[in-house]
Design an enzyme around this catalytic site. Structure first.
Site, PDB file in Angstrom:
ATOM      1  N   ASP A 100     -22.872 -73.072  24.683  1.00 29.54           N
ATOM      2  CA  ASP A 100     -22.106 -74.021  25.494  1.00 29.54           C
ATOM      3  C   ASP A 100     -22.574 -73.905  26.941  1.00 29.54           C
ATOM      4  OD1 ASP A 100     -19.553 -75.862  25.565  1.00 29.54           O
ATOM      5  OD2 ASP A 100     -19.165 -74.333  27.100  1.00 29.54           O
ATOM      6  N   HIS A 297     -18.861 -77.168  17.103  1.00 30.03           N
ATOM      7  CA  HIS A 297     -19.384 -76.691  18.383  1.00 30.03           C
ATOM      8  C   HIS A 297     -19.458 -75.171  18.484  1.00 30.03           C
ATOM      9  CE1 HIS A 297     -20.300 -76.815  22.631  1.00 30.03           C
ATOM     10  NE2 HIS A 297     -19.260 -76.046  22.906  1.00 30.03           N
TER      11      HIS A 297
END
Length: 321
Positions: A100, A297
């Protein structure tokens, strides 16, 4: 036990880290809204494979320093935090792996400090060189609803949504971007805010992702309940400053050996498909690139065994230090 907790400090820096194993150093950098704990599955696996695995709390998170000045969270400072950790641990070089925002920090660490970071692993967020319009202009022009990055820009605004119920907000945020709990296709996009609304209104409710146990959520929530969210959100509030600071690196490639892995259901990967397609130019040292089907994610937590295998295989193939 995940590893040994310690704090390294000096020159105005204070960084909490968790360390496990011995051998070549692998620095693990988390994203938003997480902590070193995001790497709890990788620390023992990398140590067992013969590496010195170190997961940090990024500046503004957990037990690391959280400066009051928003300018202190610009990318150049975070890169130097990583280089400082390597030196403080008595090493000259390291492999850096990020997820991320940590992926962006890892990429820029390799770009700005190639003398320290000899290889770079990127999870979920592809490398996209600095370039194009100012980021705030890009995000402001994404349609009638407000993109979450724009929503995060005003100091105190997102905090007012999150901090009255940190645990509940985190649970919803994690669920919104997990492969097994994300909203169905066609549902309102949780990355956007409707007029006068909040992000939370679009989060799934009442179900935790399979990778997130109650104890795991307690760890994340406990840290943010103690620190608040401003330090974490200040990373978003420096995107325009980064764009200015990194002007000399417009379009720059990262030549070190690299790895990319993303989730097949992750919007960070699908929205930036052009960045992945450009890897022959932007990551000429790319060793392997992977999309994990059905994964969202939070890739190293959703699919820890697969990610561990990819990381160890890649690390083992790197030139010896």
């Amino acid at each position: 036990m995940e590893g040994t907790h310690r704090v390294v400090s000096g020159g105005g820096r204070r960084i909490h880290l968790v360390e496990r194993g011995a051998g070549p150093l692998v620095l693990l950098v988390h994203g938003f809204p997480e902590s070193w704990y995001s790497w709890r599955h990788q620390l023992p696996a990398l140590a067992a494979a013969g590496y010195r695995a170190v997961a940090v709390d990024v500046r503004g998170y957990g037990r690391s320093a959280g400066p009051a000045d928003p300018d202190a969270y610009r990318m150049a400072e975070l890169v130097e935090d990583n280089a400082f950790v390597v030196r403080a641990l008595g090493e000259e070089t390291a492999v850096v792996v990020g997820h991320d925002w940590g992926s962006v920090i890892a990429a820029n660490s390799a770009l700005l400090r190639p003398d320290v970071f000899r290889a770079v692993g990127l999870l979920s967020v592809p490398y996209a060189p600095r370039g194009g319009p100012r980021p705030s202009d890009v995000f402001a022009g994404m349609g009638g609803e407000e993109f979450y990055v724009s929503y995060f820009q005003e100091a105190g605004r997102a905090e007012a949504e999150i901090e009255p119920d940190v645990r509940g907000w985190l649970a919803g945020f994690y669920a919104a971007f997990s492969g097994d709990t994300m909203p169905a296709p066609g549902a309102p996009d949780p990355q956007f805010v409707g007029g006068g609304g909040t992000l939370r209104e679009r989060f799934p409710a009442g179900r935790l992702p399979g990778w997130l146990g109650e104890r795991d959520l307690d760890v994340y929530a406990g840290e943010f309940e103690r620190t608040g969210l401003t330090g974490a959100l200040n990373r978003y509030r420096n995107m325009d400053r980064d764009w200015e600071d990194l002007a000399a690196y417009d379009g720059a490639a990262i030549p070190q050996p690299s790895l990319f892995a993303g989730g097949g259901l992750d919007a960070s990967t699908t929205w930036l498909a052009d960045a992945v397609a450009a890897y022959p130019v932007t990551l000429p040292g790319l060793v392997s690139s992977h999309l994990l089907d059905g994964c969202g994610h939070w890739i190293q937590q959703e699919r820890p065994d697969e990610v561990n295998q990819l990381l160890v295989g890649w690390l083992d193939a790197l030139p010896a230090v």
